[in-house]
Design a protein around this motif. Structure first.
Motif, mmCIF file in Angstrom:
data_model
loop_
_atom_site.group_PDB
_atom_site.id
_atom_site.type_symbol
_atom_site.label_atom_id
_atom_site.label_comp_id
_atom_site.label_asym_id
_atom_site.label_seq_id
_atom_site.Cartn_x
_atom_site.Cartn_y
_atom_site.Cartn_z
ATOM 1 N N ALA B 23 0.832 -1.318 0.023
ATOM 2 C CA ALA B 23 -0.004 0.108 -0.188
ATOM 3 C C ALA B 23 0.913 0.706 0.052
ATOM 4 C CB ALA B 23 -0.932 0.280 1.615
ATOM 5 N N LYS B 26 2.340 1.812 -3.339
ATOM 6 C CA LYS B 26 2.140 2.302 -4.592
ATOM 7 C C LYS B 26 2.099 3.178 -4.722
ATOM 8 C CE LYS B 26 -2.514 2.823 -6.496
ATOM 9 N NZ LYS B 26 -3.943 2.759 -5.797
ATOM 10 N N ILE B 30 3.106 5.996 -7.259
ATOM 11 C CA ILE B 30 2.536 6.758 -8.350
ATOM 12 C C ILE B 30 2.902 8.405 -7.768
ATOM 13 C CG2 ILE B 30 -0.399 7.731 -8.388
ATOM 14 C CD1 ILE B 30 0.142 4.448 -9.140
ATOM 15 N N ALA B 53 2.447 -9.480 -5.113
ATOM 16 C CA ALA B 53 1.224 -7.621 -4.762
ATOM 17 C C ALA B 53 2.780 -7.066 -5.545
ATOM 18 C CB ALA B 53 1.368 -8.114 -3.308
ATOM 19 N N PHE B 55 5.408 -7.405 -7.770
ATOM 20 C CA PHE B 55 5.368 -6.905 -9.281
ATOM 21 C C PHE B 55 4.435 -6.583 -9.871
ATOM 22 C CE2 PHE B 55 3.754 -9.536 -12.640
ATOM 23 C CZ PHE B 55 4.670 -9.804 -13.324
ATOM 24 N N GLN B 56 2.632 -6.686 -9.189
ATOM 25 C CA GLN B 56 1.353 -6.383 -9.829
ATOM 26 C C GLN B 56 1.638 -4.560 -9.494
ATOM 27 O OE1 GLN B 56 -2.344 -8.453 -9.452
ATOM 28 N NE2 GLN B 56 -1.408 -6.879 -7.112
ATOM 29 N N LEU B 57 2.301 -4.519 -8.599
ATOM 30 C CA LEU B 57 2.919 -2.706 -8.499
ATOM 31 C C LEU B 57 4.344 -2.361 -9.659
ATOM 32 C CD1 LEU B 57 3.642 -1.868 -4.550
ATOM 33 C CD2 LEU B 57 1.413 -1.424 -6.346
ATOM 34 N N MET B 59 3.960 -3.744 -12.694
ATOM 35 C CA MET B 59 3.310 -3.837 -14.033
ATOM 36 C C MET B 59 2.327 -2.870 -14.024
ATOM 37 S SD MET B 59 3.079 -6.406 -15.548
ATOM 38 C CE MET B 59 1.352 -6.759 -16.083
ATOM 39 N N LEU B 60 1.172 -2.423 -12.404
ATOM 40 C CA LEU B 60 1.052 -0.891 -12.143
ATOM 41 C C LEU B 60 1.986 0.813 -12.903
ATOM 42 C CD1 LEU B 60 -1.832 0.283 -11.335
ATOM 43 C CD2 LEU B 60 -0.423 0.849 -8.876
ATOM 44 N N ARG B 63 2.332 0.416 -16.813
ATOM 45 C CA ARG B 63 1.414 0.515 -17.632
ATOM 46 C C ARG B 63 0.822 2.395 -17.043
ATOM 47 N NH1 ARG B 63 -3.749 -2.374 -16.301
ATOM 48 N NH2 ARG B 63 -4.143 -0.499 -15.219
ATOM 49 N N GLU B 64 1.054 2.681 -16.274
ATOM 50 C CA GLU B 64 0.436 4.113 -15.558
ATOM 51 C C GLU B 64 1.150 5.094 -16.336
ATOM 52 O OE1 GLU B 64 -1.893 5.099 -14.429
ATOM 53 O OE2 GLU B 64 -2.365 6.310 -13.697
ATOM 54 N N ARG B 67 0.510 5.298 -19.736
ATOM 55 C CA ARG B 67 -0.316 6.534 -20.133
ATOM 56 C C ARG B 67 -0.526 7.731 -20.181
ATOM 57 N NH1 ARG B 67 -5.117 8.226 -16.598
ATOM 58 N NH2 ARG B 67 -3.685 7.650 -15.098
ATOM 59 N N VAL B 90 7.850 -11.192 -18.423
ATOM 60 C CA VAL B 90 7.504 -9.659 -18.633
ATOM 61 C C VAL B 90 8.455 -9.175 -19.047
ATOM 62 C CG1 VAL B 90 5.157 -9.880 -17.414
ATOM 63 C CG2 VAL B 90 7.284 -8.881 -16.143
#
Lengths: 738, 105
Positions: B23, B26, B30, B53, B55-57, B59-60, B63-64, B67, B90
């Motif tokens: 958390a 992240k 960001i 978890a 790893f997802q960050l 990815m995020l 991607r972000e 964007r 990946v």
């Protein structure tokens, strides 16, 4: 053979029996869905089981059969006589393959394999071929799957598609560990991570799992093993597993099931090597063409987004057709659980041991009863009589455990009759009645062969060809009856036909030729007919492969006598013949009627006792009495067994009945009902007529059990001889007079 | 090497990339991405442990960045991170140079 294999073989044999009877039913109602489903289920269960024990050659064969059955079930093809005959052949072949498995051989020998290939080729050519080349059909890929031989690694891979649930991370389960574990049971050829479910950064919860994976996986493991990898998260993930060589339509269905965009998924599948580009395009085209197109491709879903329920149903459809051991295995486990609730398999010798013990209990109980009676203590007598009653119930219940219905044995003959009648060009209808009659399991097993022989004999020799039948004014279709019923402590099994009947003259001529009877000897019809049970006796003019080698009937009789039974034949020329097998209900314990002659005690099986009467004055001189207008021949035990001593002033007659004949057994004393455990007589006494066995009384004394059948027959033949003697005498007189 | 008009912002993660810190991390990612001019260099050399978890960050943030028209690069990483990126296949998508340790090659 290990336990699981032997269970598989036993169960599969049952399935084959079910399959066979359902196929025969199908002959009469070729479009009945229940029957079709039953057939499919049987084949499917066998295949699933074979997959579990990794018996590749059974899976391979059954699979093609199953494909065909599936098409039948969908009414894509119709069952005609040819197809049913072919399927019956397939069922036989599966039975043979089970035999191979049982024998422990590595695989079927060349002959059997050739038979199997021939059957498969016929299935393929006649019933599956027109569909064979198209991708969406069950027939093609599975055959290749089996060619891999018991799941050995091949270049083609499983496809695993998994979407983890949102909470797995929070619950402390990391997808990583599952995937790593997956890697330990095989080789992850290619893995694609999909994070499409992950929302924009602002909404993204770092503790929520958004990931999904498309995995191309090479492994020799079966589907269940792969599924087990995901056991811990089973409830929280969407798991799709496609076995190697799955159909294109399955992949398309998968693509439609998954939440991601189907074009993107398609590309992923291409990328990980599950599909080729060509296949994908083909599949997508097929998919859009579906609504206008065929009915049979049930797996190709409509292109429009589907409601979730529909997807689920669809997914089920897809799964049910998957060529995998895993689903079948799961199904088998649940089915087995359900079946276990109804049936327990136990070893026969355990049951025998129980019955032995109950036998001993009965004897011990009799002794307690006797001793209690002597003490004259009312309470003790009451208590022992209560125990006695319970022992009796236990005995009945224990014996009941061994009882099975004969129907199953009878049903086997539908197939035999069908096949044989075709082979011989006769039309035969089998009618079965009394299938719910119960008899001892050990007897059911042993009665099969003699019964088979009688049935074949009736079809071969008894029933005539249709033309012959019509010429003699009978319907072209012959009738064969199997019937069973209980009759005074015995079970009677009848095999009857409406054929030509036995030819008295020919039997007699043959018997004279063989030296079994003297020329000119006069014999009753029954005696002549029963000559066919003599060793080496066959009157068939030609030896066929069905029967008629002259080794049959005497073996039939010997087998039946081995079960303490008897076989009789009655016949009427032109009308048919009837074979009646008579067997005792049980082999171990009977209700007996205790009688005394002099110092000795004898037991008469209670089932054969009709009544007891006092021997009047006239009976003491003649060998028969008048029983309410009927002549009742008497057997005097005292004379029969040559016992010393004078008969008491008042003798009694026990009227017994066997196979419709009554006779009276003259005894000194009636001592009442007695539970009797039959102890066989030793070899030394085997040939004694009139004694069926022995038992132990409560006092420890031995009592002999009378063989009522032998006694009654002795009476009957004595009567017949006497009657014929009189006839012959009259004939002589007549001859002398002329 | 693209020409850099502005100096990239560098973010070094010192603790493990696991669900226990996800958390907070992240937010860290960001914020760093938002404040980065064009390019965010992520230094994962201090990360000894990484889970899905974490790893997802990654990815995020990748991607972000896309964007937002920026670039997020993993410039340094430890053995655990490399292995995970390879396992999840990946590496090509991330496009970051991965250092293959000599003994593992």
């Amino acid at each position: 053979m290990d336990e699981i294999t032997s269970v598989f073989v036993t169960e599969s044999r049952e399935q084959i029996a079910a399959l066979e009877s359902a196929l025969l039913q199908l002959e009469n109602s070729p479009r009945d869905d229940d029957t079709l489903n039953a057939i499919f289920r049987s084949a499917h269960t066998i295949k699933g089981g074979a997959g579990v024990i990794e018996c590749g050659y059974i899976v391979a064969f059954t699979h093609v059969v199953e494909n065909l059955l599936d098409r039948l079930r969908e009414h894509a093809i119709n069952a005609d006589a040819d197809l049913i005959a072919l399927l019956l052949g397939c069922a036989d072949h599966i039975g043979n393959l089970l035999g191979v498995l049982e024998s422990g051989a590595a695989g079927p020998d060349a002959n059997l394999a050739a038979d199997g290939d021939a059957l498969l080729a016929r299935l393929q050519r006649d019933w599956l071929s027109d569909e064979g080349s198209r991708a969406g059909l069950p027939s093609v890929a599975p055959v290749q799957l089996e060619a891999s031989g018991g799941g050995a690694v091949e270049s083609d891979c499983w496809h695993i598609s998994v979407r983890f649930g949102a909470d797995v991370l929070r619950n402390g389960m990391d997808p990583l560990s599952f995937l790593r574990y997956l890697g330990s049971i095989g080789h992850i050829v290619h893995l694609e991570t999909l994070a499409d479910a992950m929302p924009e950064a602002a909404e993204m919860d770092p503790e929520t799992c958004y990931l999904g994976f498309e995995i191309s996986f090479a492994s020799g493991a079966d589907k269940a093993a792969i599924e087990r990898v995901f056991d811990f998260v089973r409830d929280e993930c969407t798991l799709n597993i496609l076995p190697p060589h799955s159909r294109l339509s399955d992949y398309i269905a998968l693509i439609n099931t998954l939440p991601e965009d189907s074009m993107r998924l398609g590309e992923i599948l291409v990328r990980i090597g599950a599909l080729t580009q060509g296949e994908l395009e083909d599949g997508l085209r097929q998919q859009t063409a579906v609504p206008a197109d065929e009915v049979e491709s049930a797996t190709a879903p409509a292109a429009a987004p589907q409601p979730i329920g529909e997807i689920l149903v669809e997914r089920k459809v897809v799964q049910s057709e998957l060529v995998d051991a895993a689903i079948a295995r799961q199904k088998q486990v649940t089915e087995k659980k359900a079946a276990e609730a109804r049936l327990i398999r136990i070893q026969a010798d355990k049951l025998d041991r129980l019955i032995d013990l109950v036998g001993e209990l009965v004897i011990a109980g009799a002794s307690v009863n006797l001793l209690a009676g002597r003490t004259g203590v009312g309470e003790l007598i009451e208590a022992t009589s209560l125990t006695g009653r319970l022992v009796e119930s236990i005995r009945d219940a224990a014996l009941q455990l061994r009882m099975v219905q004969i129907g199953e044995t009878f049903n086997r003959f539908h197939r035999v009759v069908r096949d044989t009648s075709r082979e011989m060009g006769k039309e035969i209808e089998l009618s079965v009645s009394g299938g719910d009659t119960e008899l001892d399991k050990s007897m059911v097993e042993k009665i099969g062969d003699p019964l088979m022989h009688l049935v074949r004999n009736a079809m071969d020799h008894g029933l005539e060809l249709p033309a012959v039948r019509e010429a003699s004014g009978k319907p072209a279709r012959g009738r064969l009856e199997l019937n069973a019923f209980h009759d005074s402590g015995s079970i009677v099994i009848e095999v009857a036909d409406d054929g030509a009947g036995l030819n008295r003259e020919r039997i007699l001529a043959k018997a004279v030729e063989r030296g079994l009877v003297q020329p000119g000897q006069s014999l009753s019809d029954a005696e002549v007919y029963n000559l066919i049970f003599e060793p080496g006796f066959s009157t068939a003019e030609k030896v066929t492969n069905i029967s008629g080698r002259g080794v049959g009937m005497d073996v039939v009789r010997r087998n039946i006598q081995g079960l303490r039974g008897s076989v009789d034949v009655s016949s009427e020329p032109g009308k048919g013949s009837r074979f009646a097998i008579r067997l005792p209900l049980t082999l171990a314990i009977i209700d007996g009627f205790l009688v005394g002659v002099g110092n000795a005690a004898y037991v008469i099986p209670l089932d054969s006792v009709v009544e007891c009467i006092e021997l009047g004055v006239d009976g003491s001189v003649r060998d028969y009495v008048n029983l309410r207008g009927e002549v009742l021949p008497l057997v005097r035990l005292r004379q029969l067994f040559g016992m010393a001593g004078e008969p008491p002033g008042r003798q009694n007659v026990v009227v017994v009945q066997y196979a419709g004949n009554k006779s009276g057994i003259v005894v000194d004393q009636l001592m009442g009902e007695f539970q009797t455990v039959i102890k066989p007589l030793g070899n030394l006494f085997r040939n004694i007529r009139g004694i069926g066995g022995s038992t132990i009384l409560g006092s420890g004394e031995v009592a002999l059990i009378l063989d009522v059948q032998a006694l009654v027959q002795r009476c009957a033949s004595r009567e017949a001889q006497r009657a014929e003697g009189a006839d012959a005498g009259r004939a002589l007189l007549a001859a002398a007079a002329t | 090497m693209p020409t850099r008009r502005k100096k990239p912002r560098r973010l070094a993660i010192g603790e493990d990339l696991t669900i226990y810190h996800a958390a907070a991390q992240k937010q860290q990612f960001i914020d760093a991405l938002a404040s980065a001019p064009e390019q965010l260099d992520i230094d994962l050399s201090g990360v000894v442990e990484i889970d899905t978890a974490g790893f997802q960050l990654l990815m995020l943030v990748k991607r972000e960045a896309r964007r937002l028209g920026k670039e997020a690069r993993i410039v340094a990483h430890g053995e655990a991170v490399r292995e995970l990126i390879e396992f999840y296949n990946v590496a090509a998508e991330f496009g970051d140079p991965l250092l293959i340790p000599a003994q593992g090659a």
